[in-house]
Scaffold this motif. Structure first.
Motif, short mmCIF file in Angstrom:
data_model
loop_
_atom_site.label_atom_id
_atom_site.label_comp_id
_atom_site.label_asym_id
_atom_site.label_seq_id
_atom_site.Cartn_x
_atom_site.Cartn_y
_atom_site.Cartn_z
N ARG A 194 40.56 42.03 31.59
CA ARG A 194 40.46 41.49 30.22
C ARG A 194 39.07 40.98 29.88
O ARG A 194 38.74 40.80 28.71
CB ARG A 194 41.48 40.37 30.04
N HIS A 195 38.23 40.74 30.91
CA HIS A 195 36.87 40.25 30.67
C HIS A 195 35.81 41.18 31.23
O HIS A 195 34.67 40.78 31.40
CB HIS A 195 36.69 38.86 31.29
N ARG A 196 36.19 42.42 31.53
CA ARG A 196 35.26 43.31 32.23
C ARG A 196 34.01 43.61 31.42
O ARG A 196 32.91 43.67 31.96
CB ARG A 196 35.97 44.61 32.60
N GLY A 197 34.16 43.81 30.12
CA GLY A 197 32.99 44.10 29.30
C GLY A 197 32.01 42.95 29.27
O GLY A 197 30.80 43.13 29.42
N ASP A 372 34.47 42.85 24.24
CA ASP A 372 35.85 43.11 24.65
C ASP A 372 36.84 43.01 23.49
O ASP A 372 38.03 43.18 23.70
CB ASP A 372 36.26 42.14 25.76
N GLY A 499 36.64 51.01 26.53
CA GLY A 499 37.02 49.64 26.23
C GLY A 499 38.45 49.54 25.75
O GLY A 499 39.33 50.30 26.13
#
Length: 533
Positions: A194-197, A372, A499
């Motif tokens: 959920r926070h990869r970007g 994100d 995304g």
């Protein structure tokens, strides 16, 4: 108090009743351990009962869990520290060049070669580091990157002539390339889905902070022509990086790929994801075993060129080339030279550089806050539109006006708009997207190979920009605007979306036409719950 027998035959009190227990009823046996000598046993408290564990893994109560950091963000920030050095070494040369060309008496050709020698080294480093990171781990390659940065920073301070400076800058480029290939992969693989970007984009934040730091150092030292100190100070954070990276966890994906499941679980706990460690490990193992992993360059190339992966390959290669041809690094590397050419003095150009660096940092933070929430493609295309407009307007203004204070200030404004739009869109997306496009078993090697092309393109553009700027500044700005338009068409029609909640290693999502606006299908089908990268 009312009493009733339990399963063992002993009577226990029933809450809410005060009738005393009849003496005829048996009392439960006293299972307390014997009291120490000299103490009466009636004064010792009964041991607290052990409550049953309900739906909890007893391994999460081990001493390893107590070593978990309170703030995994510290792991992410320190993992991205190599990118600070990347930004510093690429940004400081623009300010140092004002002093170098006066002291060493060099023309535009050698100026371009001093800048681009680092980029040529980066092209070598990025290809080798990707393969090494797949073999030996992401963390240890980042450690080696810090060592190379430190050695180069110390060596450049003692460069005796222009060719020694070029050779040492080439060595520093090896570290720059390794940082570009490995840090983004490390951050993407340790980040939750959920926070990869945002976490993957921390690398770009550190790059622009490094650029801003280099501008500040350049502003302080430029009046003294202390270009050796400007370049050599990068050794300090490099030593900090090498010392600190030893204490960071390896990525769970790399550990799973090499059969080190217990270490992968410990890594997840240190990253603050111990509560679902077993579920996540099972999902990771299932996703990574879907491909028959085989080492070697040949396997990497075959996997990249496989029919199901060609769209991802074209998207990664195109993005790696276009990010250089839009001109952002030429503007960054030669910002003081461009501003001097537009009408600023040397000191004024260096001071204006601080405004460019500040805008770069601020809008990188803006990009991290939205990356994100919207699709990668939408963000990239928005950046293309703003960058193309800024470069086209600047080209027209430069062609229609002569050198003056108004021209200088308008050039600065257009450069800030261009770099701010790049920072908020392309800056936080490009390397994250390239890392996301490839499966885990070849991610390091494939990302490194693609970024070789990126750095070769950077070398070519940076080598030619000083000469092009001298001959026709307006033409260079128009060319950058045209490339931005081409990039928008490419992103719209070729680049896969990675995304909108796509799970890393869910490879079908990036090998197919997954843009719901074009295909009419939802991307939710590619998201498997329970997998936090």
């Amino acid at each position: 108090m009312r009493w009733r027998p339990d399963r063992s035959g002993f009577h226990r009190p029933v809450p809410g009743h005060s009738t005393p227990c009849p003496r005829s009823l048996p009392s439960p046996p006293d299972r307390r351990p014997p009291s120490p000598p000299g103490r009466h046993r009636d004064f010792r408290p009964l041991p607290r009962p052990l409550l049953p564990l309900q739906n909890k893994d007893v391994r999460l109560m081990s001493p390893t869990d107590r070593t978990r950091p309170r703030f995994p963000l510290a792991v992410y920030l320190f993992g991205a520290l190599a990118e600070l050095l990347f930004g510093y070494d690429t940004g400081v040369i623009g300010v140092a060049m004002l002093s170098i060309k006066r002291e060493l008496g060099i023309g535009p050709g050698l100026q371009g070669f001093i800048v681009s020698s680092l980029l040529l080294g980066a092209a070598v480093g990025v290809g080798v580091a990707g393969w090494l990171s797949d073999r030996f781990g992401r963390r240890w390659i980042i450690f080696a990157t810090g060592v190379v940065f430190a050695a180069g920073g110390l060596g450049v301070g003692f460069a005796s002539d222009v060719w020694a400076l070029i050779v040492i800058r080439f060595v520093m480029g090896l570290g720059v390339g390794a940082s570009a290939a490995v840090v983004s992969v490390y951050l993407v693989e340790v980040a939750p889905t959920r926070h990869r970007g945002a976490i993957g984009g921390l690398g770009q934040l550190m790059v622009v902070l490094g650029i801003l730091l280099s501008y500040g150092v350049g502003y302080a030292l430029q009046p003294y022509d202390a270009w050796r100190w400007m370049l050599g100070l990068s050794a300090v954070p490099a030593l900090v990086l090498s010392a600190g990276i030893v204490f960071l966890p390896e990525t769970p994906r790399w550990l799973i790929l090499h059969g080190r499941t217990d270490e992968a679980r410990a890594s997840l706990i240190r990253l603050g994801r111990g509560a679902g460690a077993d579920t996540e490990l099972a999902e990771l193992d299932r996703a990574l075993r879907m491909a028959d992993r085989k080492p070697g360059l040949g396997f990497t190339l075959r996997t990249m060129a496989a029919p199901g992966s060609r769209r991802a390959l074209f998207g990664a290669v195109g993005l790696a080339l276009l990010v250089q041809f839009v001109g952002v690094n030429s503007i960054l590397y030669f910002a003081p030279t461009t501003l001097v050419h537009a009408g600023f003095g040397d000191n004024a150009a260096v001071a204006a550089n601080l405004g460019i660096g500040t805008a770069n940092v601020v809008f990188t933070l803006v990009g991290l806050s939205i990356v994100d929430r919207v699709g990668r493609k939408a963000l990239l295309m928005t950046g293309c539109a703003v960058m193309a407009t800024a470069m086209a307007v600047l080209g027209a203004f430069t062609a229609l006006t002569s050198h003056s204070a108004a021209t200088a200030w308008f050039t600065l404004i257009c450069m800030i708009v261009f770099l701010a739009s790049f920072a908020a869109t392309w800056g936080v997306c490009v390397r994250v997207v390239i890392s996301e496009l490839f499966p885990a078993e070849i991610r390091g090697s494939a990302t490194g190979l693609v970024l070789v092309l990126n750095w070769l393109a950077n070398f070519a553009v940076s080598q030619s920009f000083p000469t092009l700027l001298e001959s026709s500044a307006a033409l260079s700005f128009f060319l950058f605007a045209a490339v931005c338009v081409i990039a928008a068409v490419f992103i719209r029609n070729v680049l896969p979306e990675t995304g909108r909640g796509h799970v890393l290693d869910a490879s079908p999502a990036v090998h197919q036409d997954d843009d719901p606006q074009r295909s009419g299908t939802s991307t939710a089908k590619s998201v498997r719950p329970g997998v936090d990268g």
